[in-house]
Design a protein around this motif. Structure first.
Motif, PDB file in Angstrom:
ATOM      1  N   THR A 266      13.146  27.132  10.119  1.00 15.99           N
ATOM      2  CA  THR A 266      12.360  27.010   8.891  1.00 15.99           C
ATOM      3  C   THR A 266      13.218  27.195   7.649  1.00 15.99           C
ATOM      4  N   ALA A 267      14.390  27.831   7.805  1.00 14.03           N
ATOM      5  CA  ALA A 267      15.291  28.027   6.662  1.00 14.03           C
ATOM      6  C   ALA A 267      16.212  26.834   6.443  1.00 14.03           C
ATOM      7  N   TYR A 268      16.190  25.867   7.353  1.00  9.91           N
ATOM      8  CA  TYR A 268      17.143  24.765   7.306  1.00  9.91           C
ATOM      9  C   TYR A 268      16.439  23.440   7.025  1.00  9.91           C
ATOM     10  N   ASP A 269      17.114  22.604   6.281  1.00  8.09           N
ATOM     11  CA  ASP A 269      16.613  21.257   6.011  1.00  8.09           C
ATOM     12  C   ASP A 269      17.265  20.304   7.007  1.00  8.09           C
ATOM     13  N   LEU A 270      16.802  20.352   8.254  1.00  7.40           N
ATOM     14  CA  LEU A 270      17.443  19.591   9.321  1.00  7.40           C
ATOM     15  C   LEU A 270      17.247  18.084   9.182  1.00  7.40           C
ATOM     16  N   ASP A 271      16.330  17.652   8.345  1.00  2.34           N
ATOM     17  CA  ASP A 271      16.149  16.212   8.126  1.00  2.34           C
ATOM     18  C   ASP A 271      17.200  15.636   7.184  1.00  2.34           C
ATOM     19  N   ASP A 272      17.924  16.492   6.478  1.00  4.13           N
ATOM     20  CA  ASP A 272      18.968  16.031   5.552  1.00  4.13           C
ATOM     21  C   ASP A 272      20.221  15.693   6.363  1.00  4.13           C
ATOM     22  N   ARG A 273      20.546  14.403   6.465  1.00  8.19           N
ATOM     23  CA  ARG A 273      21.679  13.944   7.271  1.00  8.19           C
ATOM     24  C   ARG A 273      22.810  13.397   6.406  1.00  8.19           C
ATOM     25  N   GLN A 274      22.788  13.652   5.097  1.00  2.00           N
ATOM     26  CA  GLN A 274      23.798  13.071   4.218  1.00  2.00           C
ATOM     27  C   GLN A 274      25.207  13.534   4.571  1.00  2.00           C
ATOM     28  N   ASP A 275      25.354  14.769   5.017  1.00  5.75           N
ATOM     29  CA  ASP A 275      26.686  15.254   5.376  1.00  5.75           C
ATOM     30  C   ASP A 275      27.317  14.436   6.496  1.00  5.75           C
ATOM     31  N   PHE A 276      26.503  13.975   7.433  1.00  5.41           N
ATOM     32  CA  PHE A 276      27.035  13.145   8.511  1.00  5.41           C
ATOM     33  C   PHE A 276      27.600  11.837   7.945  1.00  5.41           C
ATOM     34  N   VAL A 277      26.896  11.266   6.984  1.00  8.88           N
ATOM     35  CA  VAL A 277      27.364  10.025   6.351  1.00  8.88           C
ATOM     36  C   VAL A 277      28.655  10.276   5.587  1.00  8.88           C
ATOM     37  N   ASP A 278      28.679  11.339   4.789  1.00  3.61           N
ATOM     38  CA  ASP A 278      29.854  11.613   3.959  1.00  3.61           C
ATOM     39  C   ASP A 278      31.075  11.971   4.796  1.00  3.61           C
ATOM     40  N   ALA A 279      30.872  12.758   5.854  1.00  4.90           N
ATOM     41  CA  ALA A 279      32.000  13.198   6.670  1.00  4.90           C
ATOM     42  C   ALA A 279      32.630  12.059   7.451  1.00  4.90           C
ATOM     43  N   ARG A 280      31.891  10.953   7.679  1.00  5.18           N
ATOM     44  CA  ARG A 280      32.431   9.796   8.392  1.00  5.18           C
ATOM     45  C   ARG A 280      32.966   8.728   7.433  1.00  5.18           C
ATOM     46  N   ARG A 281      32.698   8.874   6.156  1.00  9.65           N
ATOM     47  CA  ARG A 281      33.054   7.852   5.166  1.00  9.65           C
ATOM     48  C   ARG A 281      34.570   7.667   5.091  1.00  9.65           C
ATOM     49  N   GLY A 282      34.993   6.409   5.083  1.00  6.46           N
ATOM     50  CA  GLY A 282      36.399   6.082   4.875  1.00  6.46           C
ATOM     51  C   GLY A 282      37.290   6.266   6.089  1.00  6.46           C
ATOM     52  N   LEU A 283      36.719   6.401   7.288  1.00  7.92           N
ATOM     53  CA  LEU A 283      37.544   6.607   8.489  1.00  7.92           C
ATOM     54  C   LEU A 283      38.421   5.385   8.744  1.00  7.92           C
ATOM     55  N   ILE A 284      39.728   5.617   8.833  1.00 10.09           N
ATOM     56  CA  ILE A 284      40.696   4.563   9.121  1.00 10.09           C
ATOM     57  C   ILE A 284      41.123   4.606  10.577  1.00 10.09           C
ATOM     58  N   ALA A 285      41.440   5.793  11.068  1.00  5.89           N
ATOM     59  CA  ALA A 285      41.914   5.936  12.444  1.00  5.89           C
ATOM     60  C   ALA A 285      41.467   7.280  12.983  1.00  5.89           C
ATOM     61  N   PRO A 286      40.796   7.301  14.127  1.00  7.48           N
ATOM     62  CA  PRO A 286      40.320   8.579  14.689  1.00  7.48           C
ATOM     63  C   PRO A 286      41.431   9.331  15.409  1.00  7.48           C
ATOM     64  N   ILE A 287      41.210  10.629  15.550  1.00 10.91           N
ATOM     65  CA  ILE A 287      42.043  11.500  16.379  1.00 10.91           C
ATOM     66  C   ILE A 287      41.235  11.855  17.621  1.00 10.91           C
ATOM     67  N   ASP A 288      41.909  11.976  18.744  1.00  8.27           N
ATOM     68  CA  ASP A 288      41.234  12.311  19.988  1.00  8.27           C
ATOM     69  C   ASP A 288      40.727  13.751  19.947  1.00  8.27           C
ATOM     70  N   ASN A 289      39.427  13.910  19.798  1.00  7.26           N
ATOM     71  CA  ASN A 289      38.792  15.224  19.859  1.00  7.26           C
ATOM     72  C   ASN A 289      37.854  15.292  21.057  1.00  7.26           C
ATOM     73  N   SER A 290      38.301  14.731  22.174  1.00  5.09           N
ATOM     74  CA  SER A 290      37.429  14.641  23.349  1.00  5.09           C
ATOM     75  C   SER A 290      37.017  16.012  23.871  1.00  5.09           C
ATOM     76  N   ALA A 291      37.818  17.041  23.580  1.00  2.38           N
ATOM     77  CA  ALA A 291      37.439  18.391  24.013  1.00  2.38           C
ATOM     78  C   ALA A 291      36.145  18.841  23.351  1.00  2.38           C
ATOM     79  N   TYR A 292      35.774  18.184  22.256  1.00  5.14           N
ATOM     80  CA  TYR A 292      34.560  18.540  21.525  1.00  5.14           C
ATOM     81  C   TYR A 292      33.490  17.452  21.653  1.00  5.14           C
ATOM     82  N   ALA A 293      33.588  16.645  22.716  1.00  6.36           N
ATOM     83  CA  ALA A 293      32.640  15.541  22.895  1.00  6.36           C
ATOM     84  C   ALA A 293      31.201  16.032  23.001  1.00  6.36           C
ATOM     85  N   TYR A 294      31.008  17.263  23.449  1.00  9.25           N
ATOM     86  CA  TYR A 294      29.658  17.808  23.582  1.00  9.25           C
ATOM     87  C   TYR A 294      28.959  17.951  22.227  1.00  9.25           C
ATOM     88  N   LEU A 295      29.732  17.791  21.128  1.00 11.50           N
ATOM     89  CA  LEU A 295      29.162  17.894  19.781  1.00 11.50           C
ATOM     90  C   LEU A 295      28.758  16.536  19.212  1.00 11.50           C
TER      91      LEU A 295
END
Length: 652
Positions: free
Chosen positions: A21-50
């Motif tokens: 109830t304290a969180y605005d879980l419907d706000d997904r803008q951070d997901f959009v911003d954090a992925r913006r401008g990706l040129i080349a990914p790094i292998d983070n397969s150890a964190y695939a569960y996320l």
């Protein structure tokens, strides 16, 4: 056998349900911003569960799970034209400013391996221009430790690459923080940052401001600044671009600065603004910060550049784009630190103690529901207590806390009074009722009174585990879950010590003797009377060091009273000062020469303590280990014949 934590209890499941109830879980803008401008990914397969669509498990606070999902994609990103970042290969970012005739690197990550990988990724996908300058935004190791993966020290020495940093005392704070209390800080950091746990939904998730502190075997490096910024408004032209600085000392670090790049309309406030509430007092242990200064310098930044800024980028987390969004972000972070500072002191002036105030104060909804003000690094609770500590000191004003009994003695008396069986019964009742804070408090008495009481340790571990699962702050989670594992399995050995070779070699001579001084066993040296002169041939300096009345002092210059005079390079003499018991090898090889009574070295060695980097945290075994020194082999990372060993893993 692999360590397998337990599942969440119904009480923890319910706590997570209520917390949403304290969180605005419907706000997904951070997901959009954090992925913006990706040129080349790094292998983070150890964190695939996320993965973005992975449901939140019952063993992770929903807010922390969301933040960790935002962070789990790592790679090379274009922020704006001419500005790039490598994010989420470890806890910190590497920022590359692409100038006309070279690259300017802002912060270097923690390790040589991480920074080299990041720069190689940039060069593979963008260009291979030379690095002409490195900027350290502040004094923490995750912002300078990777410098030798970016530049050749010979190019710095030749003036081909500038290293720019804030403040007159950058080196004192950058190196001193990792040296003087480095052994304790490293141990505490291993708990807070979850480096003794495995990635996973029941252990460490992320660091909240980066994917993680990185694995073992990394190389921490250091090169001293060649150019210091000491005033707001100073400018430098680097690679054809103008950089303007705002000096912001005594904020997130003792020496810190904000940077404005007008041609790119790009701003960084270093760690004074990021997608998390920061620490006013770190759990790893560092000097308490000034929350009022966070707000003061963020406001000054808005006043100077707020109208023109189009993007804010930081050394952690992801950028904020758009003038309106940047201004709101910085204003909201400013108000959050000011609110915590002012309300804590209001409560202090009404007679509340730090703990009482921390239990009451919460951010108002307009601040607290902003994701970037949530407690993914600092928390409101321990930041309120930190403001009390900064302004009022360690005592809370209640006489009962002024001269308390040590934990083991207090525990023994509680157990004698109440009875071990009664405490166990109450601890079990509290656990089953979901009263985990009370369970660990009452069981702590029994664990410290009876360290071999397996039932008490197991039950306390169960309670700590649920507290870790419920924690929104990843450092709280790391502390609680690591303690649960230590109670069950015993002390977990770490691979990291912040007292790494490059850091030790970077010490000024006065800091070297300060470090030696905190290793003197006072009662053992109480009747000592020795004096040694040291001539550092590569510095053209002589210092005299003496130990008397349990205290080590040092002064510049030679002394007529010296019983021994040692001569050598700084690297060789550092090892001699810190490991006098092993100085014979250096003397025999000629690395160090001696005039006078060599037996003085043995006397000196006999009064130095040995530091065990694997001391226990929440169990009482450390009490006996610490008495009068002698707690195991030295692990300060510098040895005769290998004075510059750099290999370690690291946490900020």
């Amino acid at each position: 056998m692999a360590y397998i934590p337990k599942d969440a209890t119904p009480s923890t499941v319910a706590a997570h349900r209520d917390a949403t109830t304290a969180y605005d879980l419907d706000d997904r803008q951070d997901f959009v911003d954090a992925r913006r401008g990706l040129i080349a990914p790094i292998d983070n397969s150890a964190y695939a569960y996320l993965a973005d669509d992975a449901p939140c498990p019952h063993t992770v606070n929903p807010s922390l799970w969301r933040q960790s999902q935002v962070l789990h994609t790592g790679g090379l990103y274009e922020v704006v034209e001419g500005l790039y970042q490598v994010r989420n290969s470890e806890i910190a970012n590497l920022t590359v400013v692409d100038g006309e005739d070279g690259l300017v690197i802002i912060d270097t990550m923690t390790s040589v391996e991480a920074s080299r990988q990041a720069l190689d990724l940039f060069r593979e996908h963008v260009n291979d221009k030379p690095v002409v300058a490195v900027i350290y935004t502040h004094t923490h190791v995750d912002h300078y430790g990777g410098v030798k993966g970016i530049v050749d020290p010979a190019d710095v020495a030749a003036g081909k690459v500038a290293i720019i940093a804030p403040g007159y005392e950058f080196e004192k704070h950058a190196i001193g923080e990792n040296i003087i209390v480095g052994n304790a800080m490293s141990r505490r950091a291993s708990y807070a940052f979850g480096s003794l746990l495995e990635p996973g939904a029941r252990q460490t998730v992320t660091c909240g401001i980066g994917i993680g502190p990185g694995g073992p075997g990394r190389t921490v490096s250091y090169l001293p600044p060649t150019d210091l910024v000491t005033r707001t408004g100073e400018r430098r032209e680097l690679a054809g671009l103008e950089f303007e600085f705002l000096y912001a000392p005594d904020t997130e670090a003792p020496e810190e600065m904000h940077i404005w790049i007008p041609e790119l309309k790009a701003l960084t406030c270093a760690e004074n603004a990021q997608h998390s509430l920061h620490n006013i007092q770190t759990l790893r242990g560092a000097r308490t910060r000034d929350a009022r200064n966070f707000a003061r310098y963020l406001d000054e930044t808005l006043e100077r550049w707020g109208d023109d800024t189009e993007v804010h980028f930081g050394p952690h987390t992801w950028p904020v784009w758009g003038n309106e969004e940047v201004v709101e972000f910085l204003s909201s972070q400013r108000d959050t630190y000011k609110y915590i500072h002012d309300q804590a002191l209001r409560m202090a002036n009404k007679g509340y103690t730090a703990i009482e105030a921390a239990e009451i104060l919460e951010l108002p909804e307009g601040l607290g529901r902003k994701w970037y003000n949530r407690g993914y690094h600092g928390t409101v609770h321990h930041n309120v207590r930190a403001v009390f500590h900064k302004e009022l000191g360690l005592w809370d004003g209640d006489p009962v806390t002024l001269h308390p009994l040590p934990p083991a003695e207090s525990g023994r008396r509680y157990v004698d009074l109440i009875g071990a069986d009664t405490i166990l019964t109450e601890g079990r009742r509290a656990f089953e009722a979901g009263e985990y804070r009370w369970a660990v408090e009452i069981l702590h008495k029994l664990v410290f009174a009876q360290p071999d009481n397996t039932e008490a340790r197991e039950l306390q571990a169960d309670a700590y585990e649920q507290m870790g699962y419920q924690a929104e702050g990843p450092q709280w989670r790391g502390v609680f879950l690591t303690m649960a594992r230590e109670l069950r399995e015993g002390v977990i050995e770490q691979t990291f010590s912040s007292v790494a070779g490059d850091i030790v070699l970077g010490m000024s001579v006065d800091l070297l003797f300060d470090y030696a001084a905190v290793r003197v066993v006072g009662d053992r040296a109480a009747n000592c009377d020795l004096r040694i002169d040291f001539t550092f041939t590569d510095l053209d300096e002589t210092w005299t060091m003496w130990v008397a009345r349990g205290v080590l002092h040092a002064r510049r210059g030679a002394s007529d009273l010296a019983q021994l005079h040692l001569t050598g390079t700084k690297a060789a003499l550092i090892a001699t000062v810190l490991q006098p018991a092993h100085a014979g090898e250096a003397l025999e090889s000629g690395i160090v020469t001696a005039e006078g009574d060599r037996a003085v070295l043995a006397t000196y060695a006999s009064v130095l303590d040995e530091l065990d980097k694997n001391f226990p945290i929440g169990v009482p075994e450390r009490v006996g280990r610490a008495a009068a020194g002698g707690v195991g082999p030295s692990r300060h990372g510098v040895t005769i014949g290998n004075e510059a060993s750099n290999t370690s893993s690291s946490s900020p």
